[in-house]
Motif scaffolding. Sequence first.
Motif, PDB file in Angstrom:
ATOM      1  N   PHE A   1      37.355  46.900  47.605  1.00 38.42           N
ATOM      2  CA  PHE A   1      36.642  46.430  46.424  1.00 38.42           C
ATOM      3  C   PHE A   1      36.037  45.061  46.709  1.00 38.42           C
ATOM      4  O   PHE A   1      36.751  44.156  47.156  1.00 38.42           O
ATOM      5  N   ALA A   2      34.755  44.880  46.454  1.00 37.00           N
ATOM      6  CA  ALA A   2      34.091  43.596  46.666  1.00 37.00           C
ATOM      7  C   ALA A   2      34.197  42.746  45.415  1.00 37.00           C
ATOM      8  O   ALA A   2      34.123  43.252  44.281  1.00 37.00           O
ATOM      9  N   LEU A   3      34.382  41.438  45.596  1.00 42.32           N
ATOM     10  CA  LEU A   3      34.477  40.498  44.481  1.00 42.32           C
ATOM     11  C   LEU A   3      33.672  39.258  44.838  1.00 42.32           C
ATOM     12  O   LEU A   3      33.937  38.603  45.844  1.00 42.32           O
ATOM     13  N   SER A   4      32.675  38.935  44.012  1.00 39.36           N
ATOM     14  CA  SER A   4      31.865  37.741  44.254  1.00 39.36           C
ATOM     15  C   SER A   4      32.323  36.631  43.312  1.00 39.36           C
ATOM     16  O   SER A   4      32.457  36.836  42.102  1.00 39.36           O
ATOM     17  N   VAL A   5      32.564  35.451  43.880  1.00 40.57           N
ATOM     18  CA  VAL A   5      33.096  34.311  43.131  1.00 40.57           C
ATOM     19  C   VAL A   5      32.229  33.091  43.428  1.00 40.57           C
ATOM     20  O   VAL A   5      31.928  32.794  44.586  1.00 40.57           O
ATOM     21  N   SER A   6      31.847  32.371  42.387  1.00 43.68           N
ATOM     22  CA  SER A   6      31.037  31.165  42.528  1.00 43.68           C
ATOM     23  C   SER A   6      31.803  29.979  41.948  1.00 43.68           C
ATOM     24  O   SER A   6      32.281  30.034  40.811  1.00 43.68           O
ATOM     25  N   VAL A   7      31.917  28.910  42.730  1.00 45.40           N
ATOM     26  CA  VAL A   7      32.647  27.718  42.288  1.00 45.40           C
ATOM     27  C   VAL A   7      31.882  26.470  42.717  1.00 45.40           C
ATOM     28  O   VAL A   7      31.103  26.508  43.668  1.00 45.40           O
ATOM     29  N   HIS A  27      46.339  40.606  47.940  1.00 49.19           N
ATOM     30  CA  HIS A  27      45.398  41.680  47.589  1.00 49.19           C
ATOM     31  C   HIS A  27      44.440  41.935  48.762  1.00 49.19           C
ATOM     32  O   HIS A  27      43.233  41.682  48.662  1.00 49.19           O
ATOM     33  N   PRO A  28      44.942  42.461  49.859  1.00 48.16           N
ATOM     34  CA  PRO A  28      44.082  42.698  51.028  1.00 48.16           C
ATOM     35  C   PRO A  28      42.989  43.727  50.772  1.00 48.16           C
ATOM     36  O   PRO A  28      42.015  43.805  51.538  1.00 48.16           O
ATOM     37  N   GLU A  29      43.148  44.498  49.707  1.00 49.79           N
ATOM     38  CA  GLU A  29      42.140  45.516  49.399  1.00 49.79           C
ATOM     39  C   GLU A  29      40.872  44.914  48.797  1.00 49.79           C
ATOM     40  O   GLU A  29      39.838  45.597  48.699  1.00 49.79           O
ATOM     41  N   VAL A  30      40.918  43.630  48.392  1.00 51.69           N
ATOM     42  CA  VAL A  30      39.766  42.976  47.767  1.00 51.69           C
ATOM     43  C   VAL A  30      38.966  42.215  48.817  1.00 51.69           C
ATOM     44  O   VAL A  30      39.493  41.337  49.512  1.00 51.69           O
ATOM     45  N   GLU A  31      37.692  42.552  48.949  1.00 41.71           N
ATOM     46  CA  GLU A  31      36.791  41.841  49.861  1.00 41.71           C
ATOM     47  C   GLU A  31      36.148  40.699  49.087  1.00 41.71           C
ATOM     48  O   GLU A  31      35.303  40.921  48.220  1.00 41.71           O
ATOM     49  N   LEU A  32      36.567  39.481  49.382  1.00 42.04           N
ATOM     50  CA  LEU A  32      36.165  38.316  48.600  1.00 42.04           C
ATOM     51  C   LEU A  32      34.926  37.663  49.192  1.00 42.04           C
ATOM     52  O   LEU A  32      34.886  37.345  50.386  1.00 42.04           O
ATOM     53  N   TRP A  33      33.925  37.464  48.354  1.00 39.74           N
ATOM     54  CA  TRP A  33      32.716  36.731  48.720  1.00 39.74           C
ATOM     55  C   TRP A  33      32.679  35.456  47.892  1.00 39.74           C
ATOM     56  O   TRP A  33      32.543  35.490  46.676  1.00 39.74           O
ATOM     57  N   LEU A  34      32.816  34.316  48.564  1.00 35.95           N
ATOM     58  CA  LEU A  34      32.918  33.027  47.879  1.00 35.95           C
ATOM     59  C   LEU A  34      31.678  32.189  48.156  1.00 35.95           C
ATOM     60  O   LEU A  34      31.275  32.026  49.311  1.00 35.95           O
ATOM     61  N   SER A  35      31.067  31.664  47.090  1.00 34.15           N
ATOM     62  CA  SER A  35      29.918  30.770  47.254  1.00 34.15           C
ATOM     63  C   SER A  35      30.172  29.470  46.495  1.00 34.15           C
ATOM     64  O   SER A  35      30.795  29.464  45.430  1.00 34.15           O
ATOM     65  N   ALA A  36      29.700  28.370  47.072  1.00 34.55           N
ATOM     66  CA  ALA A  36      29.811  27.057  46.436  1.00 34.55           C
ATOM     67  C   ALA A  36      28.479  26.743  45.776  1.00 34.55           C
ATOM     68  O   ALA A  36      27.446  26.642  46.454  1.00 34.55           O
ATOM     69  N   PRO A 193      39.357  43.913  40.393  1.00 35.29           N
ATOM     70  CA  PRO A 193      39.459  42.758  41.288  1.00 35.29           C
ATOM     71  C   PRO A 193      39.237  41.431  40.561  1.00 35.29           C
ATOM     72  O   PRO A 193      39.927  40.446  40.842  1.00 35.29           O
ATOM     73  N   ALA A 194      38.285  41.402  39.623  1.00 36.69           N
ATOM     74  CA  ALA A 194      38.044  40.175  38.865  1.00 36.69           C
ATOM     75  C   ALA A 194      39.247  39.828  38.004  1.00 36.69           C
ATOM     76  O   ALA A 194      39.649  38.663  37.898  1.00 36.69           O
ATOM     77  N   TRP A 200      45.410  35.406  39.222  1.00 35.70           N
ATOM     78  CA  TRP A 200      45.897  34.585  40.328  1.00 35.70           C
ATOM     79  C   TRP A 200      45.463  33.126  40.158  1.00 35.70           C
ATOM     80  O   TRP A 200      46.261  32.210  40.368  1.00 35.70           O
ATOM     81  N   LEU A 201      44.211  32.888  39.782  1.00 39.41           N
ATOM     82  CA  LEU A 201      43.728  31.534  39.541  1.00 39.41           C
ATOM     83  C   LEU A 201      44.577  30.835  38.478  1.00 39.41           C
ATOM     84  O   LEU A 201      44.946  29.664  38.627  1.00 39.41           O
ATOM     85  N   ARG A 202      44.875  31.561  37.404  1.00 37.24           N
ATOM     86  CA  ARG A 202      45.669  30.995  36.319  1.00 37.24           C
ATOM     87  C   ARG A 202      47.047  30.571  36.820  1.00 37.24           C
ATOM     88  O   ARG A 202      47.528  29.480  36.492  1.00 37.24           O
ATOM     89  N   GLU A 203      47.673  31.414  37.620  1.00 42.83           N
ATOM     90  CA  GLU A 203      49.005  31.101  38.144  1.00 42.83           C
ATOM     91  C   GLU A 203      48.960  29.913  39.092  1.00 42.83           C
ATOM     92  O   GLU A 203      49.828  29.032  39.049  1.00 42.83           O
ATOM     93  N   GLU A 204      47.936  29.859  39.947  1.00 40.36           N
ATOM     94  CA  GLU A 204      47.800  28.731  40.867  1.00 40.36           C
ATOM     95  C   GLU A 204      47.533  27.431  40.115  1.00 40.36           C
ATOM     96  O   GLU A 204      48.049  26.365  40.485  1.00 40.36           O
ATOM     97  N   ALA A 205      46.725  27.506  39.065  1.00 49.65           N
ATOM     98  CA  ALA A 205      46.424  26.315  38.282  1.00 49.65           C
ATOM     99  C   ALA A 205      47.668  25.779  37.580  1.00 49.65           C
ATOM    100  O   ALA A 205      47.889  24.560  37.525  1.00 49.65           O
ATOM    101  N   GLN A 206      48.485  26.686  37.050  1.00 50.41           N
ATOM    102  CA  GLN A 206      49.721  26.251  36.400  1.00 50.41           C
ATOM    103  C   GLN A 206      50.657  25.580  37.394  1.00 50.41           C
ATOM    104  O   GLN A 206      51.261  24.541  37.100  1.00 50.41           O
TER     105      GLN A 206
END
Length: 215
Positions: A1-7, A27-36, A193-194, A200-206
């Motif tokens: 599964f592809a997931l695009s994330v912009s930060v 989550h190795p099944e998620v193909e993460l695409w990260l852009s700044a 995936p989103a 996961w972001l929520r848990e890391e932020a806490q």
Amino acid sequence: FALSVSVPPSFASKWLTQRIARFSAAHPEVELWLSADMRLTDVAGGRVDVAVRYGRGPYTGVRSERLIGADVIPVCAPQLMTGPKALKKPSDLKNHVLIHLRPGELEEQRPDWAMWFKTHKVKDVDVSLGTRMDQTALAIDAAIHGQGVALAPYAFVADDLAAGRLVAPFADGALTTDMAYHVLTRRSSVSEPARLFVKWLREEAQAAEQIVDDL
């Protein structure tokens, strides 16, 4: 599964990249695409699946929730705390280079030194002087290398403070702000995936905010 994330770039380099391997491991099944990216990316229109943005929120047309706060503190290299111009009190900042952040055209105003001095009732420091940078990450790196004193969000400098690369020279040096980093997703049809990434972001932020509280 592809997931695009912009930060935002500084969020990517000073917060996310240190943690992202944990998401990939879980989550190795998620193909993460990260852009700044600083722009208000089109989440609603489907250009990206998840975005993190700095501001007051909320954001129209999308789901948004506060992720981490953006309260700031002055930080500097440990060597600035000793010697003939040692930083002992806020007025000592007149003897040091202030590292300023220059807001981008698409970004809401960030806390600045003028706000900090006003809040802490310091009047004898010229805030027109110093070095200007356009990204928080650059300001933090400059402070680490002894180039001056930067104002930085707690969350971005927690690791550097814990490791001794940076110090917070003033015990009561915080500047509270109503700005924060928010996570954005589409209002409907959020992919699995989103959903996993936001959880996961929520848990890391806490966990990160608990580390900040313990500093």
